[in-house]
Structure formats: C-alpha cells, structure tokens
Write an enzyme that holds these catalytic residues in place. Structure first.
Site, mmCIF file in Angstrom:
data_model
loop_
_atom_site.group_PDB
_atom_site.id
_atom_site.type_symbol
_atom_site.label_atom_id
_atom_site.label_comp_id
_atom_site.label_asym_id
_atom_site.label_seq_id
_atom_site.Cartn_x
_atom_site.Cartn_y
_atom_site.Cartn_z
ATOM 1 N N TYR A 140 0.968 -1.084 -0.087
ATOM 2 C CA TYR A 140 0.002 0.196 0.143
ATOM 3 C C TYR A 140 0.760 1.254 -0.146
ATOM 4 C CZ TYR A 140 -4.595 -2.245 0.257
ATOM 5 O OH TYR A 140 -5.609 -3.014 -0.080
ATOM 6 N N GLU A 197 -7.345 -28.113 9.625
ATOM 7 C CA GLU A 197 -7.320 -27.276 8.307
ATOM 8 C C GLU A 197 -7.919 -26.286 8.275
ATOM 9 O OE1 GLU A 197 -8.595 -29.794 4.987
ATOM 10 O OE2 GLU A 197 -8.685 -28.046 3.708
ATOM 11 N N ASP A 238 -9.752 -32.518 5.745
ATOM 12 C CA ASP A 238 -10.532 -33.066 5.048
ATOM 13 C C ASP A 238 -9.825 -33.959 4.180
ATOM 14 O OD1 ASP A 238 -12.332 -30.012 3.899
ATOM 15 O OD2 ASP A 238 -12.438 -31.142 5.665
#
EC number: 5.6.2.2
Lengths: 537, 396
Positions: free
Chosen positions: B138, B224, B277
């Site tokens: 920025y 996760e 997962d």
C-alpha cells in the site's frame, strides 16, 4: 520543366530499363550492377551574359549497354524530350577523357546547353535527388556525379557501399509491406495496349528507428510518400508539374488518419535546396489528439510510405512496353490509383497500421522503461544517501567519480540510460554485431539479393532526417529486388505482408556519411559563385 | 502448571505418551534437530551490510558500463528442490538461477521493484520498525500492481540475501488461531494466555520474538479449516481433551502459523497431528505443514515439522465408519490432477500408509469433508472420532 535535369533523368531511366530487360533473362532476381558517370562542366558563356555553357556527359563503365542500338536510342530519347533544345551526341568509339571523371568507357553521350546559373544549380539538385532515389532501389549501381563550374569541381558518389565498424544505434528503418494489389486500368486507357497487369505494393516505415532516440518519446510530425514505377525507377522528378500526384492532394483519400489520431495537411514546405531527398508527396501533421504521447520538444518522426507500381506479363516484356508503362504511370498514376481506390486503400492501411502499431508499442515500451529506471535510480539513491556507512558511500561515489551525492545521482541516472538504451526491442531486430559484408535478406532469401549493401549511418548535420530517409529507403529495395527484375515472375514476387518488421540484421556506421555532408556543404558554398559569376580564377 | 484438570484420565494418553517417547528417541538417534542451513536470523547491521553489498555490485556494473542484473534462485522450480526425510522439501545446494536484467523490457520493472523494496527494507531496519507485506504494497499500490508481486519479490529478496523475512523487518499478516494449554510472552512483553474456552487467540506476527512458552499439552492438533476449528471450540474439545493445543491456519497456512507450529515442536517435542478433509487439497495443506512448500523451500529448516502425523479424516475412515455415500463428493478434474501431483511428490515415497490412503481416494474417486461426520451425529467429531483416534493411536 525542360532542361538538363530532365534530359539526364530520362536518359538514365531509358538506360536502366534497357539494362533491366537485357539482364532479365539471364539473372533473375539479381540486382543491377554497374557504374555510370554523369558530369556537368560549365563555363561562362562567351556569347551571352550571365549564362553558363554547360556540357553534360553521361558515360558508363563496362559493357552494360551491350545490345543498345544507338540510332534507335538517340531517336527515342530525342522524341521523349521534345522541348529539349540540345542535340544528343553519341561517342561510342572515342573517349572524351577528363581527369576528373573516373571509369570512362566506350559508351558515352554528350549534350550541350546554355543555361542560367540558377537553372544549373536546380538541375544539379534535381539530378542528385533522382540519383538518390534510384540507388535506394538499385544499390549496386554506382553513380559518379560531378559538377564543375568555372573550374570549381564538386563530386558526389551515389550507391557506393560503405562499411565500417558497427554502431550500437540502429541506423535503419524497418519497412512493413502491405499486400500487393492489382490495379485496374481506367476505361479510357484500355486502348493503350498494355499486355500485362499493374500491381501496387506499399511499404510503410517510421524514420528514424525508435532505437535511435530510445529515451525520447517521438511524435509523428510528417509523412513522406515516394512513388516508384517498374524497374524500380522514380516516377516523377521534383519541380515537375504533378498530375501524377493529384490524387494525393486529398490527404485522407487513401489513408484514414483519424484512426491514428492524426490530422494531416499537404506540406508545401518542400525545398529542393534544403532537402537532399525530396519526397514525391509530403504531409504535415496539423494536430494530433487522443492518447498519442506528445512531446513537442522532441524530434518528430517521419512516416514513410513507398508505393511501388510494377508491371507483370506472361510474355517477355519488351523494353518499349516497359517504357510505355513508365510513361503512362508518369501521367496517369492518379487515375489508375483512383480506379482501384478501395483495394489500394486497404493495402496501404494495412501497412500503415503495422508500422504505426510498432510506433505505439515503442512509445508504450519506452514509457515503461523510463518509469522503471527512474524507480531503480531513486531506490539506489535512497540507500546511498541514507547510509551511515562512510566506506559504503565513499565506494559508491568513487565508482562513478562523483564528488557528492547530487553529482552521483545525476551520473547514475545518465549511466543507466546510456547503458540501457541499447536494449533489444521486441519489434526491432537491430543487431549490434560488427559486420563488414552485406547480408542476405532474411525475408526474401534470394541468393542474388544482397541485403544491407548500402548501410549508411545518418550524419549529424542538419539533414539528419533526410539522410536516414535515404538509408532506410535502401531497405525497401530488398523488397523490390526479388520482385522487380523479372516481369514474368509476377506471382512469385508478391511477398506477403508480415506483422513483424522486415528488418535485416546488421547496422553499420559510415565514414562516408561525413564525406557526403562535407561535399554537400562545399557544393552549397559554390552556389554563390554560380549566382554571381565573377572572372574566372 | 496450574491448569484446571478437565481432561480425560491419564491412561487415555498412554499411546500418545508412547508415541512421544518414540519421537524423542528418533530425534536422539538422528543427532537432534538439524542446524538451520537455510536462512538464519540476522542482525540489523548484517542486513544493512548485505543490502549495501548488493547496491555496490549494481553501481560497479554501471561504472563498467554494464547493465546490472540480479541473479535469483529459481525458488519455484521442482528441479531445484531436494527432499530430506528429516527436513522435508528444501532447496538444492546448486540450483538454477535466473537473471533479472535492467536492460530488458521484460524484466526492467521487476529489477526496479526489487530495488524499491530493498530500499524500503533498508529504511525499516535502520529505523527498527516493522511493516507487513500488505503495508509495503500500500505504500505504492499503483507501482506494485498487486499483492502477489510484492510477496514474490520479498521472498526473492529473502532467498537472495539468505535471511528470513523477519530479519528484513517484514511481517506477514497472521490469519491463524491458537487455542488450548499454552502461555507465552510476546516480544513487547504482552502476556498471552490461550484458553480452552470458546474463543481463540490470533497467531502472533512475530513468532521469533515470543518467549517463555509454557504448556503441558499432550499433543498439538493442526486443524485445516476454521469451520472445523470453531466447531471443536464450541464443543469444548480443548477442555475435554485437556491438556492439548489446537491451531488452525484457515486453509493454506501463512508463514507465522507454520513458524508457530515449528516453534512449538522445537520447544516441546509433543506429538503433532493434522485434522484435514479427506480430499487432495486437505492432504496438500497437511504436507505443507509437514514437509514444506515449493515457494518457501529456501526456509524449510525454519518451517517444517516432519514429525506430523495424519490423524484424520482418512479415506479409509469413510468406509470404516460407513459414512453415507450421499455425503461424499465426486473428485473434480482439478482434484484428480492435484492428487496425481501429490502422489508424485518425493516425500510420498517414504509414507506408504499415506500413499495407500491416497490410492483409496483415487480408486473411489470420492472425497469427504470432516463435516461429513456430522451425519453420524452432530458432535461425532469431538466426542467419538477424535478421542478414539487419540486414545488408540489411529494416526499414520
């Protein structure tokens, strides 16, 4: 205009057409090679005041004019110059030697006229202009042109290849070919007995190459159009009445300038005295709007447009027919081009689009480059000036031989630009290798075509733009050379346009460039003597 | 340590304790932790000297009329990566490089941006202040274009100078969360007390600066997804399984989350488990924690925990637990490509059980999220699945 210049130019045209026809059957694709000597020797007339008696000699070296039937030649030339008062003399057996003329050959013709000094000066400039245009397309024809006025001699050589060590800057232009189009003959000209077809091939380029001034944003400031006919001969002479170029008076008849945010007006500022190479048509940018970068302080670029009209026939083309075509084009080109307006317009526009696209891309790339270098330099300066390490700062300053950080910054900026201006551009395949021999044309790949045989570096005189024009035009003759030599090779010679610049490799500097400048300056300095002839030295 | 003893009885952790013992034994056999051969923490003067050396090289090139260029290791090329079981993926000692030239249109902008960020790092180090990668972006977003450009250049600089990002005074924004039995002091003296309640603590920005870490956790669970992490928090998993620590990187972990996991392992050598997962993406995330990533391979020694074990959700669990088929999802084309890619990675060869699980997934062409366990019961994950896995050693 009738005078020595027209006579010389018509004779040269006739000779070159004859030469082309003679060699067409034997060496296809080969460039004409030979040497011609033109000399004009003027002395104050004994019979008229303020008049010079000028003897013009045209001679050739070698036996390039074998097969020329002299009587027929003289008769035809005389008929081409009805307003020419002088009698053409042919001396084929004896030679008229002059120690100032080299390479005198058995072929020689002479004519004598009386003319004013101003006329002689203009004639000289017209002839030089014509020779310049010829050697762009026929670089292997060497012309020795000398003018001697009351004992003061100036000599100029056209077409001599010059080789030197490589320069880092690009001294060439990069023409982009448009696709060849067939030209329709207007109805009222059908009966003129042309047994073949006319084609037009445009080529566009920017001059100078953006690489020459890599750190400048260049605007398009002018457009120069050059017209060539069959056998690669210029169609018109400067100063002549120009029905040939009538169609170009409307600047947007063939080209949509609005597309490029340009507004063109015909340029009337064509000065034969000043411009070494006068275009046949010239436009000036009146104003440009839109997103084209404008840096009014920078040197403007010239957009070059070459229009090559060629004649093709299934039958072996006779010299007379070729001559007739040339004459026809000289007087009726406008009408012919208008008859094929749409096709011509498309073809020219394609070439222009590609040439200007490169310009736009070059401008964008240049801006990107400059912006990035600025960031780099500022960042380095930030570290050097902010460092508390005395030894580090000292080493940096010493490396660039700067006494303080301000000088260091200036030198760093300049050094970066000097180093990086020789960057390779994606669209410009200029190479910086040292080359001493002409290279083959990569695009045409014809064995007999030798590319770049006449690469000259632009001089630094005020005629920089014209010199580059001259050099750059040499490039275009490569496109012609594979097409022009044999009129029966029509289809094979119609090269396809490519998006990329058809840039032959290699760039060379030329010490001859400076020689040409000095000769020109000397010639100009003689003008005052011509205008005010005093007693003979 | 005075934590309220809300967890299971001591016997629950027998297998875990055995596992820990074996890990410690393996460490001792391996001669302890390998010394950090990649980047290392550098002092401010070292950083400044390094940058000045780079600038000096550029100016010397300029003085010689040569276009300066940076030579950067090809961090993201597999041909420059080697695998070591004790470390994971790391850069090969002789790796290919590329030149960032100042006289080429293609690379001049990157050349300039590298110098720009170097000058910013120089100022940060000089003033002993810190900035995140986002802050740097920025400062001149128009110049940089996008955050990825900044991130890549910072990594290139870190690799070029062989100094970790923290030494360059550039912080990465943490998005990870911690919960459980852990206390520490941040660099500025702030005491952080992670809780076992329903709220979690953000992973700190300056992992190298934290000290006085205290825990008696029996294990560290890497989760996760944030959704799963929150679910476990809501189910008071940390209390029920106390003493333990939970961490989530909310997907692909940021540098600080990886640094924290590494730091916890290096400090406590407690068993570390991954709960991801049963899909290729989850497996890849787990591999990042365990073996490292291609992009950060030059900092592998500071980031990888090869001791991590895969706790769940295993593809074999799907069949074992009779998870309803309609809760399973077919593998997409991208999933299959990623699975094939992971199977080809060098570290899979030394993980035969992992390979087998991935082959089960490849054969079934089905994947499952951890949330699929809620079809068995809403709190199956925290009350049944995880406790059983931990108690009976259901990890690979």
């Amino acid at each position: 205009m009738e005078g020595s210049a027209v006579a010389v130019c018509e004779i040269l045209k006739y000779l070159i057409i004859h030469w082309k026809c003679e060699t067409a059957g034997t060496s296809k694709g080969a460039l004409l090679e030979g040497q011609l000597v033109i000399s004009m020797e003027a002395l104050n007339s004994k019979h008229q005041e303020n008049t010079l008696h000028c003897v013009t000699t045209i001679a050739s070296a070698g036996s390039i004019y074998g097969g020329l039937v002299l009587k027929k030649f003289l008769k035809e030339i005389q008929s081409l110059l009805p307003g020419f008062s002088a009698k053409l003399n042919w001396t084929s057996e004896e030679a008229s030697y002059s120690q100032d003329i080299s390479g005198v050959t058995p072929f020689q013709m002479i004519f004598e006229v009386d003319e004013k000094p101003r006329t002689l000066m203009t004639d000289s400039l017209v002839i030089k202009n014509f020779l310049h245009k010829i050697v762009m397309v026929h670089p292997k024809i060497k012309f020795n042109f000398s003018v001697k006025v009351n004992g003061v001699l100036s000599v100029e050589v056209f077409g001599k290849p010059k080789f030197a060590t490589a320069e880092l800057l690009c001294s060439r232009i990069h023409p982009v070919l448009g696709h060849p189009v067939m030209l329709f003959i207007p109805d009222d000209m059908v009966g003129m007995g042309l047994l073949g077809e006319l084609t037009l091939t445009p080529a566009a380029a920017l001059c100078p190459c953006p690489e020459v001034f890599p750190n400048q944003l260049n605007r398009i400031s002018s457009v120069s159009i050059f017209l060539y006919g069959p056998s690669g001969l210029p169609l018109i002479l400067p100063g002549q009445e120009q029905p040939t170029t009538t169609v170009f008076k409307d600047t947007s008849y063939f080209i949509d300038w609005k597309k490029y945010h340009l507004c063109m007006v015909p340029s009337l500022d064509l000065n034969l005295d000043r411009d070494l190479l006068l275009p046949d048509v010239s436009y000036q940018v009146e104003s440009s709007v839109g997103d084209q970068s404008q840096n009014m302080d920078s040197q403007g670029q010239t957009l070059l447009l070459f229009l090559f009209v060629d004649f093709h026939s299934r039958f072996p083309v006779q010299q007379t027919e070729l001559w007739r075509v040339h004459t026809l084009l000289t007087t009726h080109l406008s009408a012919i081009l208008m008859e094929s307006h749409s096709a011509v317009q498309d073809s020219i526009q394609v070439a222009m689009d590609q040439a200007l696209e490169q310009h736009h891309q070059a401008t964008k790339d240049l801006q990107k480059f400059q912006a990035s270098l600025s960031v780099a330099v500022n960042s380095i300066m930030s570290i050097v000036t902010g460092s508390t390490s005395n030894s580090f700062r000292k080493i940096c300053l010493q490396a660039l031989q700067a006494v303080d950080t301000q000088e260091f910054g200036t030198k760093l900026h300049k050094s970066f630009h000097d180093i990086t201006r020789h960057r390779s551009l994606p669209y410009c395949s200029c190479e910086t290798k040292q080359q001493l021999l002409p290279e083959e044309n990569a695009e045409e790949n014809t064995e007999d075509v030798q590319e770049n045989s006449l690469e000259l570096l632009a001089g630094t005189s005020g005629q920089v733009e014209n010199k580059r024009l001259q050099q750059g035009l040499e490039e275009t003759r490569a496109f012609l050379s594979a097409r022009g030599p044999s009129q029966s090779e029509a289809a094979a010679c119609r090269t396809k346009p490519t998006a990329a610049s058809l840039t032959p490799s290699g760039s060379r500097a030329s010490p001859g460039g400076d020689l040409e400048d000095s000769l020109w300056q000397r010639e100009v300095s003689n003008l005052s003597e011509w205008l005010n002839p005093g007693p003979e030295p | 340590m005075a934590f309220a003893p809300m967890g299971p009885e001591a016997s629950f952790f027998e297998v875990l304790d055995q596992h820990r013992a074996s890990l410690l034994a393996a460490l001792r056999r391996g001669g302890g932790e390998p010394a950090g051969r990649g980047t290392r923490l550098a002092s401010s003067s070292e950083v400044l000297g390094s940058i000045e050396s780079v600038i000096q090289g550029i100016i010397t090139s300029v003085a010689r009329n040569e276009a300066p260029a940076f030579t950067i290791d090809n961090r993201s090329s597999w041909e420059n990566i080697k695998f070591e079981d004790s470390v994971g993926l790391q850069m090969a000692s002789h790796c290919t490089t590329r030149k960032i030239k100042s006289d080429s249109l293609k690379s001049v902008k990157k050349f300039a941006l590298i110098l720009k960020i170097l000058s910013m790092i120089y100022k940060l180090v000089q003033s002993n202040t810190y900035a995140t990668k986002r802050d740097i972006y920025y400062t001149d977003s128009q110049l940089f274009g996008n955050q990825t450009v900044v991130d890549n250049i910072i990594n290139d600089i870190s690799c070029m100078l062989k100094m970790p990002r923290i030494s360059l005074h550039i912080l990465s924004t943490s998005k990870g969360l911690i919960a459980g039995n852990l206390r520490y002091l941040e660099e500025d003296g702030t005491r952080v007390h992670c809780t076992c309640g329903s709220t979690a603590v953000a992973v700190p920005s300056n992992i190298q600066g934290i000290r006085n870490l205290i825990t008696d956790a029996k294990f560290l669970l890497i989760v996760e997804k944030d959704a799963t992490f929150q679910r476990l928090l809501d189910d008071s998993f940390c209390n029920r399984m106390s003493p333990c620590i939970m961490v989530t990187g909310k997907g692909v972990p940021d540098l600080n989350t990886r640094l924290l996991v590494k730091k916890l392992w290096d400090t406590f050598h407690i068993p570390v488990f991954a709960l991801v997962d049963a899909d290729p993406h989850g497996i890849e995330i787990m591999c990042i924690y365990k073996y490292g990533s291609l992009a950060m391979s030059f900092e592998a020694h500071n980031l990888t925990v090869p001791a991590i074990r895969w706790l769940g959700l295993l593809p074999s669990d799907i069949k074992r637990l009779n998870i309803p088929r309609d809760t399973l999802i077919p593998l997409t084309k991208q999933d299959q490509m990623k699975l094939e890619s992971v199977l080809k990675r060098p570290y899979v060869t030394c993980q035969p059980f992992w390979r087998k699980e991935m082959e089960i997934m490849a054969d079934s062409k089905l994947k499952a999220e951890i949330q699929a366990l809620t079809f068995l019961s809403s709190d199956y994950l925290s009350r049944v699945y995880l406790p059983n896995k931990l108690k009976f050693g259901g990890w690979i």
